[in-house]
Design an enzyme around this catalytic site. Structure first.
Site, PDB file in Angstrom:
ATOM      1  N   TYR A 165     -10.820  13.232  -0.996  1.00  0.00           N
ATOM      2  CA  TYR A 165     -10.723  13.051  -1.786  1.00  0.00           C
ATOM      3  C   TYR A 165     -11.641  13.744  -3.780  1.00  0.00           C
ATOM      4  CZ  TYR A 165      -7.221   8.517  -0.360  1.00  0.00           C
ATOM      5  OH  TYR A 165      -7.289   8.162   0.532  1.00  0.00           O
TER       6      TYR A 165
ATOM      7  N   TYR B  53      -6.139  15.132  -2.971  1.00  0.00           N
ATOM      8  CA  TYR B  53      -6.316  14.305  -1.699  1.00  0.00           C
ATOM      9  C   TYR B  53      -5.967  15.252  -0.275  1.00  0.00           C
ATOM     10  CZ  TYR B  53      -5.258  10.940   2.099  1.00  0.00           C
ATOM     11  OH  TYR B  53      -4.665  10.124   3.015  1.00  0.00           O
TER      12      TYR B  53
ATOM     13  N   GLU C 187     -10.763  13.001   6.540  1.00  0.00           N
ATOM     14  CA  GLU C 187     -10.151  12.946   5.300  1.00  0.00           C
ATOM     15  C   GLU C 187     -10.720  12.787   3.443  1.00  0.00           C
ATOM     16  OE1 GLU C 187      -7.568   8.486   3.792  1.00  0.00           O
ATOM     17  OE2 GLU C 187      -8.858   8.573   5.030  1.00  0.00           O
TER      18      GLU C 187
ATOM     19  N   ASN D 146       0.729  -1.063  -0.088  1.00  0.00           N
ATOM     20  CA  ASN D 146       0.066  -0.008  -0.448  1.00  0.00           C
ATOM     21  C   ASN D 146       0.720   1.317   0.178  1.00  0.00           C
ATOM     22  OD1 ASN D 146      -2.519   0.493   2.385  1.00  0.00           O
ATOM     23  ND2 ASN D 146      -2.516   1.686  -0.395  1.00  0.00           N
TER      24      ASN D 146
ATOM     25  N   GLU E 251      -2.268   6.839  -5.042  1.00  0.00           N
ATOM     26  CA  GLU E 251      -2.710   5.615  -4.336  1.00  0.00           C
ATOM     27  C   GLU E 251      -2.103   4.686  -5.134  1.00  0.00           C
ATOM     28  OE1 GLU E 251      -4.473   5.178  -0.366  1.00  0.00           O
ATOM     29  OE2 GLU E 251      -5.256   6.650  -1.652  1.00  0.00           O
TER      30      GLU E 251
END
Length: 289
Positions: A116, A105, A114, A72, A206
């Protein structure tokens, strides 16, 4: 790249919405996690060392990420702090095989959010695992708005429970101009209010157990871009419309409370019986709750 001694909260950028059940990870060589400033831009890079991944800062707003299968990771360049009225232009290339995002982001505090604005994505569409909040039309494109909850997950402030806000572009692209403020206003109109204190705001690539490469250059296209935080965006430059989510009950069978309603590879029921909604627990499992 020089790795900062403190590595600034190892979990601070381990915030990846793509993360599913934690796999057994064998560390591999690559660019160590770090964040800071480079050539007038803020950058953030985090990896769990589960893949051979390299992050390279280029001139000004440019960066390059190359990653192999496994693990990740997320990184990119932009600004710290973010703000409510930035207009971001980005160009470059983005290639992926599997689960990946290219997105504006960032994070806010008070409350901890958070967010996006997804411009391009791979095999997994995050809107399929979140609660729909309608659509917004920005810069002649339709984005699906959504909200999801992360429970006891890594954040910029350690392990926390927090909300994720999403705008997912239907017509994928790798380059263009994003009126960030237009998305934020549409979110607020849908009841999704950001925190009062901005942390960073970057254009990020990502990846989660995928492979790929991105070479992205970012710039601030706001009025007075050299100091955008003090210059409001003229309201006439962007036309924004918000469509409320449908209140009509979906046809067909409905999943009951605590039943699975989504996740990568899921082919069963995806709609929840009232008053429950489908919430993302992780990439692989979404639950009616």
């Amino acid at each position: 790249m020089v790795s900062f001694a403190s590595l600034f909260l190892v979990v601070s950028t381990a915030i990846c919405a793509l993360a599913g059940p934690s796999p057994n990870i064998t560390a591999r060589a690559g660019t160590p996690s770090s964040e800071g400033t480079h050539d007038g831009f803020f950058y953030s890079w985090w990896t769990d060392n589960g893949a051979q991944a390299t992050y390279t800062n280029g001139a000004k707003g440019n960066y390059v990420i190359t990653w192999g299968s496994g693990g990740n990771l997320v990184g990119g360049k932009g600004w710290n702090p973010g703000n409510n009225d930035r207009v971001i232009t980005y160009t470059g290339s983005y290639q992926y095989n599997g689960n990946s995002y290219l997105a504006i982001y960032g994070w806010t505090r008070n409350p901890l959010i958070e967010y996006y604005i997804v411009e391009n994505f791979g095999s997994y569409n995050p809107s399929s695992g979140a609660s729909g909040k309608g659509t917004v039309t920005v810069d002649s494109a339709v984005y699906d708005m959504a909200q999801s909850t992360r429970t006891n997950q890594p954040s910029i402030d350690g392990t926390k429970t927090f909300q994720q806000y999403w705008s997912i572009r239907r017509n994928k692209r790798t380059g263009g101009t994003v009126d960030v403020g237009a998305h934020f206003r549409a979110w607020a109109n849908a009841g999704m209010r950001l925190g009062t204190d901005h942390y960073y705001q970057i254009v990020a690539c990502e990846g989660y157990h995928s492979s790929g490469t991105c070479n992205i250059t970012v710039s601030d296209n706001s009025s007075g871009g050299s100091n955008p935080g003090t210059t409001p965006i003229p309201t006439q430059t962007t036309t924004t419309s918000v469509t409320a989510p449908s209140t009509t009950a979906p046809a067909g069978p409905l999943q009951t409370q605590y039943g699975q309603c989504g996740g990568q590879g899921w082919s069963g029921l995806t709609q929840c019986a009232s008053p429950y909604t489908c919430n993302q627990v992780n990439q692989w499992y979404h639950q009616c709750s």
